[in-house]
Design an enzyme around this catalytic site. Structure first.
Site, short mmCIF file in Angstrom:
data_model
loop_
_atom_site.label_atom_id
_atom_site.label_comp_id
_atom_site.label_asym_id
_atom_site.label_seq_id
_atom_site.Cartn_x
_atom_site.Cartn_y
_atom_site.Cartn_z
N ASN A 109 0.72 -1.12 -0.10
CA ASN A 109 -0.08 -0.07 0.04
C ASN A 109 0.89 1.23 -0.03
O ASN A 109 1.83 1.29 0.51
CB ASN A 109 -0.96 -0.07 1.44
CG ASN A 109 -1.80 1.12 1.28
OD1 ASN A 109 -2.65 1.68 0.18
ND2 ASN A 109 -1.71 1.87 2.57
N HIS A 111 0.93 5.02 1.36
CA HIS A 111 0.19 5.97 2.37
C HIS A 111 0.78 7.37 2.38
O HIS A 111 2.00 7.45 2.68
CB HIS A 111 0.28 5.07 3.92
CG HIS A 111 -0.47 6.07 4.88
ND1 HIS A 111 -1.89 5.91 5.03
CD2 HIS A 111 0.15 6.89 5.72
CE1 HIS A 111 -2.17 6.83 6.12
NE2 HIS A 111 -0.89 7.17 6.60
N SER A 138 4.73 6.90 2.22
CA SER A 138 5.34 5.69 2.60
C SER A 138 4.79 4.36 1.73
O SER A 138 3.52 4.61 1.68
CB SER A 138 5.11 5.13 4.17
OG SER A 138 5.69 6.22 5.11
N ASP A 147 -2.17 0.32 8.07
CA ASP A 147 -1.03 1.38 8.03
C ASP A 147 0.03 1.04 8.82
O ASP A 147 0.96 2.01 9.14
CB ASP A 147 -1.35 2.71 8.11
CG ASP A 147 -2.60 3.06 7.01
OD1 ASP A 147 -3.37 3.85 7.32
OD2 ASP A 147 -2.87 2.44 5.96
N1 LIG Z 1 -6.28 -4.24 7.08
C1 LIG Z 1 -5.83 -3.00 6.34
N2 LIG Z 1 -6.46 -2.60 5.31
C2 LIG Z 1 -5.96 -1.44 4.69
C3 LIG Z 1 -4.60 -1.10 4.88
C4 LIG Z 1 -3.96 -1.84 5.77
O1 LIG Z 1 -2.66 -1.44 6.06
N3 LIG Z 1 -4.60 -2.72 6.43
N4 LIG Z 1 -4.37 0.27 4.22
C5 LIG Z 1 -5.40 0.98 3.75
C6 LIG Z 1 -5.00 2.15 2.66
N5 LIG Z 1 -5.46 3.30 3.84
C7 LIG Z 1 -4.45 4.29 4.11
O2 LIG Z 1 -3.51 4.10 3.44
C8 LIG Z 1 -6.94 3.50 4.44
C9 LIG Z 1 -8.07 3.19 3.55
C10 LIG Z 1 -9.22 3.45 3.94
C11 LIG Z 1 -9.51 3.77 5.30
C12 LIG Z 1 -10.91 4.05 5.94
O3 LIG Z 1 -11.09 4.54 6.75
N6 LIG Z 1 -11.87 3.57 5.01
C13 LIG Z 1 -13.30 3.57 5.41
C14 LIG Z 1 -14.02 4.09 4.16
C15 LIG Z 1 -13.64 5.32 3.83
C16 LIG Z 1 -14.37 5.75 2.50
O4 LIG Z 1 -15.34 5.09 2.01
O5 LIG Z 1 -14.11 6.83 1.89
C17 LIG Z 1 -13.80 2.17 5.67
O6 LIG Z 1 -13.39 1.32 5.11
O7 LIG Z 1 -14.73 2.14 6.60
C18 LIG Z 1 -8.35 4.14 5.73
C19 LIG Z 1 -7.00 3.82 5.61
C20 LIG Z 1 -6.13 -0.04 2.91
N7 LIG Z 1 -6.69 -0.89 3.87
N1 LIG Z 2 -4.85 5.83 3.01
C1 LIG Z 2 -4.77 5.68 1.61
C2 LIG Z 2 -4.54 6.84 1.04
O1 LIG Z 2 -4.95 7.94 1.46
N2 LIG Z 2 -4.04 6.75 -0.10
C3 LIG Z 2 -3.75 8.14 -0.89
O2 LIG Z 2 -4.94 8.32 -1.94
C4 LIG Z 2 -4.26 8.90 -3.07
C5 LIG Z 2 -4.51 8.15 -4.35
O3 LIG Z 2 -4.40 8.87 -5.45
P1 LIG Z 2 -4.42 8.22 -6.93
O4 LIG Z 2 -5.77 7.59 -7.04
O5 LIG Z 2 -4.50 9.40 -7.77
O6 LIG Z 2 -3.40 7.04 -6.88
C6 LIG Z 2 -2.81 8.68 -2.89
O7 LIG Z 2 -2.33 10.01 -2.55
C7 LIG Z 2 -2.37 8.00 -1.78
O8 LIG Z 2 -1.38 8.19 -1.07
#
Ligand SMILES: Nc1nc2c(c(=O)[nH]1)N[C@@H](CN(C=O)c1ccc(C(=O)N[C@@H](CCC(=O)O)C(=O)O)cc1)CN2
Ligand SMILES: NCC(=O)N[C@@H]1O[C@H](COP(=O)([O-])[O-])[C@@H](O)[C@H]1O
Length: 214
Positions: A109, A111, A138, A147
């Site tokens: 992923n 982040h 990252s 994350d």
């Molecule tokens: N178990 C894991 N799942 C995910 C990870 C991880 O490391 N372990 N990385 C994330 C990516 N992410 C940030 O980088 C992230 C994505 C989504 C959310 C979140 O709160 N999502 C909500 C819905 C938000 C929306 O629909 O706009 C949810 O799922 O309830 C937080 C962090 C990918 N998943």
């Molecule tokens: N927590 C997950 C998160 O915030 N990810 C972020 O979503 C964007 C996706 O952009 P993209 O759709 O243009 O690649 C990126 O900036 C990535 O770091």
């Protein structure tokens, strides 16, 4: 077994990181994007995939569906592509423990923060509110804890007093597009090395554009 690493990209939106990886694959990442899966049918990244003639699927969450039920459908969609590497590129769903454990070591992923700082959402605004002078991005392995998986590569950006969330996000995005293809290449080379019974690379060779946090 194919020499080229089969990369499956999961998205929810714009897909600029997907585009960087697609473009990188044309420049010999020793990898091919074999598919793109989105949880949002209107994700612009799906257009990007179509433009590159890459197969796409949508796995849209049902209203009354549990996270585990959704993830079971997502796994079926993923397995069709038989990926060597699963790349989350703005995939905005938290994945269940069981699902993640089934792909651990082959799911990464990106982040938008210098982990372990600012897990979760709204990272740019949090950095600005905290008056941080350095922020960044990252790439990490995905583990059940959000994350918090092992970090593979990071890149730093400066934060200026006059920065807005949007300006900082653009500066971070630029570094994302530099380092994510490098990590895909590193993973592909490691997979190839392991297939040939050689020692694996323990560091990501950086291009001029990307640099690790010192
Ligand atoms: N178990 C894991 N799942 C995910 C990870 C991880 O490391 N372990 N990385 C994330 C990516 N992410 C940030 O980088 C992230 C994505 C989504 C959310 C979140 O709160 N999502 C909500 C819905 C938000 C929306 O629909 O706009 C949810 O799922 O309830 C937080 C962090 C990918 N998943
Ligand atoms: N927590 C997950 C998160 O915030 N990810 C972020 O979503 C964007 C996706 O952009 P993209 O759709 O243009 O690649 C990126 O900036 C990535 O770091």
């Amino acid at each position: 077994m194919s020499v080229s690493c089969r990369v499956l990209v999961l998205i929810s939106g714009n897909g600029s990181n997907l585009q960087a990886i697609i473009d990188g694959c044309d420049d010999n990442l020793q990898a091919d994007v074999v598919g793109v899966i989105s949880n949002k049918p209107d994700a612009y990244g799906l257009i990007r995939a179509h433009q590159s003639e890459i197969d796409t699927s949508c796995v849209i969450a049902y209203k009354d569906e549990t996270r585990v039920e959704y993830d079971a459908r997502l796994k079926l969609a993923i397995d069709k592509y038989q990926p060597d590497l699963i790349v989350l590129a703005g995939f905005m769903r938290i994945l269940s423990d069981e699902f993640v454990q089934g792909f651990e070591g082959k799911m990464i992923n990106i982040h938008p923060s210098l982990l372990p700082k600012y897990t979760g959402l709204h990272t740019h605004q949090r950095a600005i509110d905290a008056k941080d002078q350095v922020h960044g991005v990252s790439v990490h392995f995905v583990t059940p804890e959000l994350d918090s998986g092992p970090v593979i590569l990071q890149a730093k950006v400066p934060v200026y007093e006059e920065d807005t969330c949007e300006i900082l996000a653009l500066r971070v995005n630029e570094q994302e597009h530099a380092i994510y293809p490098l990590v895909v290449k590193w993973f592909s080379q490691n997979r190839l090395a392991m297939l040939n019974g050689k020692a694996v690379l323990d560091s990501v060779e950086l291009g001029a554009a990307g640099y690790a946090v010192d």
